[in-house]
Design a protein around this motif. Structure first.
Motif, PDB file in Angstrom:
ATOM      1  N   GLY A 190     -10.414 -31.752  12.369  1.00 39.28           N
ATOM      2  CA  GLY A 190      -9.746 -31.500  11.094  1.00 39.28           C
ATOM      3  C   GLY A 190     -10.576 -30.741  10.097  1.00 39.28           C
ATOM      4  O   GLY A 190     -10.359 -30.857   8.880  1.00 39.28           O
ATOM      5  N   LEU A 191     -11.517 -29.911  10.570  1.00 39.26           N
ATOM      6  CA  LEU A 191     -12.404 -29.160   9.676  1.00 39.26           C
ATOM      7  C   LEU A 191     -11.887 -27.755   9.406  1.00 39.26           C
ATOM      8  O   LEU A 191     -12.504 -27.001   8.656  1.00 39.26           O
ATOM      9  N   GLY A 192     -10.757 -27.417  10.013  1.00 38.37           N
ATOM     10  CA  GLY A 192     -10.177 -26.096   9.868  1.00 38.37           C
ATOM     11  C   GLY A 192      -9.157 -25.878  10.957  1.00 38.37           C
ATOM     12  O   GLY A 192      -8.607 -26.844  11.516  1.00 38.37           O
ATOM     13  N   THR A 193      -8.915 -24.620  11.276  1.00 36.76           N
ATOM     14  CA  THR A 193      -7.935 -24.297  12.314  1.00 36.76           C
ATOM     15  C   THR A 193      -8.457 -23.152  13.156  1.00 36.76           C
ATOM     16  O   THR A 193      -9.382 -22.436  12.735  1.00 36.76           O
ATOM     17  N   ARG A 194      -7.876 -22.969  14.341  1.00 39.17           N
ATOM     18  CA  ARG A 194      -8.287 -21.874  15.196  1.00 39.17           C
ATOM     19  C   ARG A 194      -7.138 -20.910  15.400  1.00 39.17           C
ATOM     20  O   ARG A 194      -5.963 -21.303  15.410  1.00 39.17           O
ATOM     21  N   LEU A 195      -7.497 -19.643  15.556  1.00 37.19           N
ATOM     22  CA  LEU A 195      -6.552 -18.604  15.909  1.00 37.19           C
ATOM     23  C   LEU A 195      -7.030 -17.940  17.189  1.00 37.19           C
ATOM     24  O   LEU A 195      -8.229 -17.854  17.440  1.00 37.19           O
ATOM     25  N   GLU A 196      -6.095 -17.475  17.996  1.00 38.23           N
ATOM     26  CA  GLU A 196      -6.452 -16.699  19.172  1.00 38.23           C
ATOM     27  C   GLU A 196      -6.599 -15.248  18.740  1.00 38.23           C
ATOM     28  O   GLU A 196      -5.693 -14.682  18.121  1.00 38.23           O
ATOM     29  N   ASP A 197      -7.746 -14.633  19.044  1.00 36.14           N
ATOM     30  CA  ASP A 197      -7.989 -13.280  18.546  1.00 36.14           C
ATOM     31  C   ASP A 197      -6.957 -12.288  19.065  1.00 36.14           C
ATOM     32  O   ASP A 197      -6.612 -11.321  18.384  1.00 36.14           O
ATOM     33  N   SER A 198      -6.433 -12.518  20.270  1.00 32.97           N
ATOM     34  CA  SER A 198      -5.470 -11.581  20.837  1.00 32.97           C
ATOM     35  C   SER A 198      -4.139 -11.590  20.088  1.00 32.97           C
ATOM     36  O   SER A 198      -3.353 -10.651  20.191  1.00 32.97           O
ATOM     37  N   ALA A 199      -3.873 -12.660  19.333  1.00 33.98           N
ATOM     38  CA  ALA A 199      -2.591 -12.780  18.626  1.00 33.98           C
ATOM     39  C   ALA A 199      -2.765 -12.802  17.113  1.00 33.98           C
ATOM     40  O   ALA A 199      -1.861 -13.180  16.389  1.00 33.98           O
ATOM     41  N   THR A 200      -3.941 -12.387  16.640  1.00 32.49           N
ATOM     42  CA  THR A 200      -4.214 -12.462  15.213  1.00 32.49           C
ATOM     43  C   THR A 200      -3.692 -11.217  14.502  1.00 32.49           C
ATOM     44  O   THR A 200      -4.186 -10.113  14.700  1.00 32.49           O
ATOM     45  N   THR A 201      -2.690 -11.435  13.686  1.00 31.52           N
ATOM     46  CA  THR A 201      -2.136 -10.375  12.845  1.00 31.52           C
ATOM     47  C   THR A 201      -2.599 -10.598  11.410  1.00 31.52           C
ATOM     48  O   THR A 201      -3.085 -11.691  11.065  1.00 31.52           O
ATOM     49  N   PRO A 202      -2.455  -9.584  10.554  1.00 30.23           N
ATOM     50  CA  PRO A 202      -2.793  -9.817   9.143  1.00 30.23           C
ATOM     51  C   PRO A 202      -2.041 -11.002   8.551  1.00 30.23           C
ATOM     52  O   PRO A 202      -2.610 -11.788   7.785  1.00 30.23           O
ATOM     53  N   GLU A 203      -0.758 -11.130   8.915  1.00 29.07           N
ATOM     54  CA  GLU A 203       0.047 -12.231   8.382  1.00 29.07           C
ATOM     55  C   GLU A 203      -0.467 -13.583   8.862  1.00 29.07           C
ATOM     56  O   GLU A 203      -0.569 -14.547   8.085  1.00 29.07           O
ATOM     57  N   ALA A 204      -0.810 -13.679  10.163  1.00 26.01           N
ATOM     58  CA  ALA A 204      -1.299 -14.950  10.714  1.00 26.01           C
ATOM     59  C   ALA A 204      -2.646 -15.329  10.103  1.00 26.01           C
ATOM     60  O   ALA A 204      -2.906 -16.502   9.802  1.00 26.01           O
ATOM     61  N   LEU A 205      -3.512 -14.340   9.925  1.00 27.27           N
ATOM     62  CA  LEU A 205      -4.827 -14.615   9.337  1.00 27.27           C
ATOM     63  C   LEU A 205      -4.688 -15.068   7.896  1.00 27.27           C
ATOM     64  O   LEU A 205      -5.321 -16.055   7.486  1.00 27.27           O
ATOM     65  N   ARG A 206      -3.866 -14.387   7.127  1.00 25.10           N
ATOM     66  CA  ARG A 206      -3.693 -14.762   5.719  1.00 25.10           C
ATOM     67  C   ARG A 206      -3.098 -16.153   5.611  1.00 25.10           C
ATOM     68  O   ARG A 206      -3.548 -16.985   4.790  1.00 25.10           O
ATOM     69  N   GLU A 207      -2.104 -16.456   6.435  1.00 24.18           N
ATOM     70  CA  GLU A 207      -1.474 -17.783   6.387  1.00 24.18           C
ATOM     71  C   GLU A 207      -2.485 -18.868   6.718  1.00 24.18           C
ATOM     72  O   GLU A 207      -2.520 -19.925   6.069  1.00 24.18           O
ATOM     73  N   ALA A 208      -3.326 -18.622   7.724  1.00 26.75           N
ATOM     74  CA  ALA A 208      -4.311 -19.627   8.124  1.00 26.75           C
ATOM     75  C   ALA A 208      -5.331 -19.867   7.025  1.00 26.75           C
ATOM     76  O   ALA A 208      -5.690 -21.018   6.721  1.00 26.75           O
ATOM     77  N   VAL A 209      -5.810 -18.798   6.400  1.00 27.39           N
ATOM     78  CA  VAL A 209      -6.790 -18.942   5.326  1.00 27.39           C
ATOM     79  C   VAL A 209      -6.177 -19.656   4.130  1.00 27.39           C
ATOM     80  O   VAL A 209      -6.780 -20.576   3.549  1.00 27.39           O
ATOM     81  N   ASP A 210      -4.973 -19.260   3.745  1.00 31.18           N
ATOM     82  CA  ASP A 210      -4.293 -19.940   2.631  1.00 31.18           C
ATOM     83  C   ASP A 210      -4.136 -21.429   2.919  1.00 31.18           C
ATOM     84  O   ASP A 210      -4.335 -22.282   2.036  1.00 31.18           O
ATOM     85  N   ARG A 211      -3.780 -21.737   4.165  1.00 33.96           N
ATOM     86  CA  ARG A 211      -3.476 -23.128   4.525  1.00 33.96           C
ATOM     87  C   ARG A 211      -4.735 -23.990   4.509  1.00 33.96           C
ATOM     88  O   ARG A 211      -4.726 -25.100   3.958  1.00 33.96           O
ATOM     89  N   VAL A 212      -5.820 -23.531   5.132  1.00 34.40           N
ATOM     90  CA  VAL A 212      -7.014 -24.387   5.178  1.00 34.40           C
ATOM     91  C   VAL A 212      -7.633 -24.546   3.789  1.00 34.40           C
ATOM     92  O   VAL A 212      -8.165 -25.614   3.452  1.00 34.40           O
ATOM     93  N   ALA A 213      -7.561 -23.486   2.975  1.00 37.77           N
ATOM     94  CA  ALA A 213      -8.150 -23.576   1.639  1.00 37.77           C
ATOM     95  C   ALA A 213      -7.396 -24.545   0.739  1.00 37.77           C
ATOM     96  O   ALA A 213      -7.977 -25.144  -0.171  1.00 37.77           O
ATOM     97  N   ALA A 214      -6.115 -24.744   1.021  1.00 37.09           N
ATOM     98  CA  ALA A 214      -5.291 -25.625   0.187  1.00 37.09           C
ATOM     99  C   ALA A 214      -5.206 -27.048   0.717  1.00 37.09           C
ATOM    100  O   ALA A 214      -4.609 -27.916   0.075  1.00 37.09           O
ATOM    101  N   SER A 215      -5.827 -27.310   1.873  1.00 39.45           N
ATOM    102  CA  SER A 215      -5.638 -28.604   2.546  1.00 39.45           C
ATOM    103  C   SER A 215      -6.591 -29.673   2.019  1.00 39.45           C
ATOM    104  O   SER A 215      -7.813 -29.568   2.171  1.00 39.45           O
ATOM    105  N   ASP A 216      -6.036 -30.720   1.443  1.00 42.13           N
ATOM    106  CA  ASP A 216      -6.853 -31.852   0.998  1.00 42.13           C
ATOM    107  C   ASP A 216      -7.444 -32.613   2.181  1.00 42.13           C
ATOM    108  O   ASP A 216      -8.570 -33.108   2.110  1.00 42.13           O
ATOM    109  N   SER A 217      -6.689 -32.707   3.265  1.00 40.07           N
ATOM    110  CA  SER A 217      -7.183 -33.452   4.430  1.00 40.07           C
ATOM    111  C   SER A 217      -8.392 -32.760   5.055  1.00 40.07           C
ATOM    112  O   SER A 217      -9.338 -33.415   5.507  1.00 40.07           O
TER     113      SER A 217
END
Length: 361
Positions: free
Chosen positions: A301-328
């Motif tokens: 629960g220290l963050g999230t992982r993305l697969e580099d082969s499927a990383t789009t700008p939208e997926a990267l931005r969503e992941a960064v927004d999500r982990v930065a906002a996560s209280d857990s």
């Protein structure tokens, strides 16, 4: 304390009151494929040892140190401990193995096991010459074993898979970072006040590739996030938006102190430092060891992982927004930081080294 390291480490060595015997280590050959780059690393280290080891032996002049401390990648350190038998300690910035967990047995290593076998066959000639020169009988498959009488593991025990099952010779020391240490503000002064900071780095070995740099630029093209890019030595700084802070290397701890999220390849050192600063991680692993770290970051629960082969700008931005906002994630990072500090850091390492030196016969 005497360090045998390249002159580029001189400032850090002298800052702690130690002495430096500078050595020369040529950079590794660059391979575009990350799996090839990863598997050829042991070959480069062994070939480098052919020139470094005789130099270190000559400088010691037959005087055996009270204890030899060497990094897991330092082939010449391991061989020196065989040439001069006595207390030897290995420091490991990676994973260790027992009957409950094996890095090489991990499914993440399946794609490169055959390549590793080929790479270790290439080690043979260099090692044979060193064996003959110094009267040794080392085998290629033992050069990187974690089998000294003391092995210092630079990560939290709580982060390591099956960490609770490891006893002697392993001592988990967490990190040796002082989070309150004074920072160098020169780079931080370039960050626009009020903007969130995302730090992107793929370490000194992997480096960022041009497509990922483009993905990062597109993902953070608005005014919400300030991007700090550590590009590595082999990614040119060019054609980047003016508000992106980019350099071949940056003071990582200083940047992490200011960061709200960290996009990383999943190197153990990066993960340990991110934990120390409680910075949520987004991992894009391209090498097997890094994939294990990415799995742990996600599972704990220290963050999230993305697969580099499927990383789009939208997926990267969503992941960064999500982990930065996560209280857990913040709570999990706080708990892991406390566990890391409880492992003892440099004090635990120093105590173990003193004890090892006392065992000198």
């Amino acid at each position: 304390m005497l360090y045998h390291l390249p002159e580029s480490y001189g400032r850090q060595v002298r800052q702690i009151g130690a002495d430096l015997n500078p050595i020369r280590v040529d950079p590794p050959e660059r391979h575009p494929d990350p799996h090839t780059r990863f598997t050829m690393f042991p070959v480069w280290l062994t070939r480098a040892a052919e020139s470094v080891l005789p130099e270190v032996v000559e400088r010691l002049g037959g005087t055996r140190p009270d204890v030899i401390l060497y990094d897991m990648t330092c082939v010449w350190g391991r061989l020196l401990s065989k040439i001069m038998p006595g207390p030897a300690v290995q420091i490991v910035g990676s994973y260790v193995s027992n009957e409950h967990f094996s890095l090489m047995g991990s499914p993440r290593y399946a794609p490169i096991r055959e390549r590793l076998g080929t790479a270790f066959a290439e080690i043979g000639p260099s090692l044979d010459r060193m064996n003959r020169a110094f009267g040794l009988a080392e085998q290629p498959n033992r050069l990187f074993a974690r089998d000294e009488e003391l092995v210092l593991v630079v990560m939290p025990r709580a982060f390591h898979p099956a960490g609770e099952t490891f006893g002697a010779p392993y001592v988990f020391i967490g990190s040796s970072i002082d989070p309150a240490a004074e920072t160098d503000s020169r780079l931080l002064d370039r960050i626009t006040p009020g903007r969130r900071v995302v730090y992107v780095s793929f370490g000194t070995v992997m480096s960022l590739w041009p497509e990922l740099v483009e993905t990062v630029c597109k993902a953070f093209s608005d005014d919400v996030w300030q991007v700090v890019l550590s590009l590595g030595d082999h990614t040119p700084v060019r054609d980047l938006p003016g508000d992106i802070i980019a350099a071949p290397s940056v003071p990582q701890l200083d940047v992490l102190r200011a960061a709200d999220a960290f996009v990383t390849h999943g190197g153990v050192n990066s993960a340990v430092e991110s934990i120390a600063m409680e910075v949520p991680m987004v991992t894009l692993a391209v090498a097997p060891e890094h994939a294990v770290t990415a799995d742990q970051v996600s599972a704990l629960g220290l963050g999230t992982r993305l697969e580099d082969s499927a990383t789009t700008p939208e997926a990267l931005r969503e992941a960064v927004d999500r982990v930065a906002a996560s209280d857990s994630i913040r709570r999990a990072l706080g708990g892991m930081r406390r566990a890391q500090e409880a492992d003892g850091g440099y004090r635990a390492a120093a105590d173990a080294l003193v004890a090892a030196a006392g065992n000198r016969s």
